[in-house]
Design a protein around this motif. Structure first.
Motif, PDB file in Angstrom:
ATOM      1  N   GLY A  28      35.446 -33.325 -21.945  1.00  0.00           N
ATOM      2  CA  GLY A  28      35.088 -34.356 -20.710  1.00  0.00           C
ATOM      3  C   GLY A  28      36.964 -34.123 -21.307  1.00  0.00           C
ATOM      4  O   GLY A  28      37.906 -35.103 -22.207  1.00  0.00           O
ATOM      5  N   CYS A  30      39.928 -33.721 -20.190  1.00  0.00           N
ATOM      6  CA  CYS A  30      41.028 -35.328 -19.327  1.00  0.00           C
ATOM      7  C   CYS A  30      40.874 -36.742 -19.514  1.00  0.00           C
ATOM      8  O   CYS A  30      40.992 -38.078 -18.669  1.00  0.00           O
ATOM      9  CB  CYS A  30      41.714 -35.032 -18.385  1.00  0.00           C
ATOM     10  N   GLU A  31      39.639 -37.061 -20.077  1.00  0.00           N
ATOM     11  CA  GLU A  31      39.506 -38.221 -20.484  1.00  0.00           C
ATOM     12  C   GLU A  31      38.777 -38.946 -18.474  1.00  0.00           C
ATOM     13  O   GLU A  31      38.764 -40.236 -18.330  1.00  0.00           O
ATOM     14  CB  GLU A  31      39.788 -39.261 -20.685  1.00  0.00           C
ATOM     15  N   LEU A  34      40.013 -36.454 -13.147  1.00  0.00           N
ATOM     16  CA  LEU A  34      39.734 -35.340 -13.195  1.00  0.00           C
ATOM     17  C   LEU A  34      40.608 -33.988 -12.805  1.00  0.00           C
ATOM     18  O   LEU A  34      41.086 -34.243 -11.075  1.00  0.00           O
ATOM     19  CB  LEU A  34      39.775 -35.793 -11.136  1.00  0.00           C
ATOM     20  N   CYS A  39      34.068 -31.435 -18.170  1.00  0.00           N
ATOM     21  CA  CYS A  39      32.870 -32.071 -18.449  1.00  0.00           C
ATOM     22  C   CYS A  39      31.649 -31.317 -17.365  1.00  0.00           C
ATOM     23  O   CYS A  39      31.217 -31.758 -16.749  1.00  0.00           O
ATOM     24  CB  CYS A  39      33.609 -33.351 -18.220  1.00  0.00           C
ATOM     25  N   CYS A  77      31.966 -37.177 -16.085  1.00  0.00           N
ATOM     26  CA  CYS A  77      32.872 -38.042 -15.686  1.00  0.00           C
ATOM     27  C   CYS A  77      32.696 -38.423 -14.707  1.00  0.00           C
ATOM     28  O   CYS A  77      32.821 -39.461 -14.487  1.00  0.00           O
ATOM     29  CB  CYS A  77      34.177 -37.872 -16.187  1.00  0.00           C
TER      30      CYS A  77
HETATM   31 FE1  FES Z   1      38.239 -34.076 -17.097  1.00  0.00          FE
HETATM   32 FE2  FES Z   1      35.812 -34.847 -15.899  1.00  0.00          FE
HETATM   33  S1  FES Z   1      36.675 -35.099 -18.036  1.00  0.00           S
HETATM   34  S2  FES Z   1      37.092 -33.591 -15.027  1.00  0.00           S
END
Ligand code: FES
Length: 80
Positions: A28, A30-31, A34, A39, A77
């Motif tokens: 995750g 980039c939290e 996308l 993730c 995510c």
């Molecule tokens: Fe980066 Fe799902 S946390 S794309």
């Protein structure tokens, strides 16, 4: 989302079977925006996979970069 739930509960999900999902690595980075594919999750239950909303083009683009992509891969995510 599942990612948020994992973060909230401080769950270490790397390489574990969790319910319907094989969590290869739930980084995750980039939290949930996308912008990464850390993730990446593999949905082991096809029925469950089919009940999920289809991935967006943005998700598919990121999935293409994921290591060990499978037919039932999603980004953690983006799935509930
Ligand atoms: Fe980066 Fe799902 S946390 S794309």
């Amino acid at each position: 989302s599942m990612l948020e739930a994992a973060h909230e509960n401080d769950i270490e999900l790397e390489g574990k079977y969790s319910g319907h999902l094989w969590i290869e690595y739930l980084g995750g980075a980039c939290e949930g925006s996308l912008a990464c594919s850390t993730c990446h999750v593999i949905v082991m239950d096809v029925d469950y996979y089919n009940r999920l909303e289809d991935p967006t083009d943005e998700e598919n683009d990121m999935l293409d970069l994921a290591f060990g992509l499978t037919e039932t891969s999603r980004l953690g995510c983006q799935v509930i």
